[in-house]
Design an enzyme around this catalytic site. Sequence first.
Site, mmCIF file in Angstrom:
data_model
loop_
_atom_site.group_PDB
_atom_site.id
_atom_site.type_symbol
_atom_site.label_atom_id
_atom_site.label_comp_id
_atom_site.label_asym_id
_atom_site.label_seq_id
_atom_site.Cartn_x
_atom_site.Cartn_y
_atom_site.Cartn_z
ATOM 1 N N TYR A 1 40.616 -2.951 -10.039
ATOM 2 C CA TYR A 1 40.340 -4.370 -10.396
ATOM 3 C C TYR A 1 41.133 -4.304 -11.955
ATOM 4 O O TYR A 1 41.596 -3.365 -12.344
ATOM 5 C CB TYR A 1 38.926 -4.623 -10.580
ATOM 6 C CG TYR A 1 38.836 -6.365 -10.548
ATOM 7 C CD1 TYR A 1 39.296 -7.052 -9.675
ATOM 8 C CD2 TYR A 1 38.139 -6.743 -11.606
ATOM 9 C CE1 TYR A 1 39.119 -8.386 -9.701
ATOM 10 C CE2 TYR A 1 38.030 -8.312 -12.009
ATOM 11 C CZ TYR A 1 38.580 -8.950 -10.781
ATOM 12 O OH TYR A 1 38.278 -10.458 -10.772
ATOM 13 N N ARG B 1 35.543 -10.507 -10.607
ATOM 14 C CA ARG B 1 35.049 -10.324 -9.260
ATOM 15 C C ARG B 1 34.646 -8.631 -9.049
ATOM 16 O O ARG B 1 33.987 -8.464 -7.880
ATOM 17 C CB ARG B 1 35.710 -10.652 -8.207
ATOM 18 C CG ARG B 1 36.077 -11.923 -7.963
ATOM 19 C CD ARG B 1 37.021 -12.534 -6.833
ATOM 20 N NE ARG B 1 37.726 -13.818 -7.171
ATOM 21 C CZ ARG B 1 37.088 -14.902 -6.529
ATOM 22 N NH1 ARG B 1 36.045 -14.794 -5.718
ATOM 23 N NH2 ARG B 1 37.802 -16.274 -6.448
ATOM 24 N N TRP C 1 40.001 -21.420 -11.717
ATOM 25 C CA TRP C 1 40.687 -20.142 -12.188
ATOM 26 C C TRP C 1 42.081 -20.218 -12.488
ATOM 27 O O TRP C 1 42.375 -19.327 -13.374
ATOM 28 C CB TRP C 1 40.105 -18.899 -11.536
ATOM 29 C CG TRP C 1 38.446 -18.956 -11.315
ATOM 30 C CD1 TRP C 1 37.751 -19.042 -10.050
ATOM 31 C CD2 TRP C 1 37.416 -19.144 -12.354
ATOM 32 N NE1 TRP C 1 36.349 -19.295 -10.405
ATOM 33 C CE2 TRP C 1 36.294 -19.026 -11.887
ATOM 34 C CE3 TRP C 1 37.554 -18.849 -13.890
ATOM 35 C CZ2 TRP C 1 35.028 -18.825 -12.668
ATOM 36 C CZ3 TRP C 1 36.360 -18.794 -14.648
ATOM 37 C CH2 TRP C 1 35.214 -18.719 -13.954
#
Length: 199
Positions: A8, A14, A104
Amino acid sequence: MPNYKLTYFKIRGRAETARYIFAYSGINYEDNTVDIMDWPNVKRSLLFQQIPILKVDKTEINQSTAIARYLARETGLAGKTNLEQAQVDAIVDTINDFMNMFPWTEKDPSVKQKITEDVFANNIPLLLDGLSKLLGDHMWFVGDSVTWADFHWAVCSITLTNLNVDVLHNYPKLLALKERVEALPKIAAWIERRPKTPL
Ligand SMILES: N[C@@H](CCC(=O)N[C@@H](CS)C(=O)NCC(=O)O)C(=O)O
């Protein structure tokens, strides 16, 4: 025990609920953070061109909720019965529905601010009223022990509070739940050593 590699960006985003599950259960994993400069190349190599990805030995799993749910099942954090698991899943999906309302990826700052304010004014109270009623006077959202729904709330409420410092002002029970999760010794230790990032 399989070999776990979580890929990530270097943000909570997330991937953080999965990181809480790893931290709480003490399972070793590689926290592979992708530098934004390397992202175009990494992106091209991925089946669905998005992260997070969890590699379990040679198997790759995409979708943050599927990743966290799998880890929660492996570590006893998914709920004790099928019914409890459905309750846990419903809380996580509901939080995600509301978190996904925020713009976002919006590039225009004034549009971003306007939509964010609208979501706080028109949508977030429904989420917080509902979660607060579900929690009631219990320690944890579901059953008599912590689940990944509690972790997911603790993670997402940091982002909510960063966007709007007063958001939990009228929700002391939800704030207390966030603090209860953050006081779990292994979660507290992870929070202490994780990178300090805005998201
Ligand atoms: N539903 C997916 C959404 C994944 C997603 O939107 N990932 C974003 C980061 S939060 C991403 O990879 N963005 C970079 C891009 O699409 O180029 C999940 O929950 O994993």
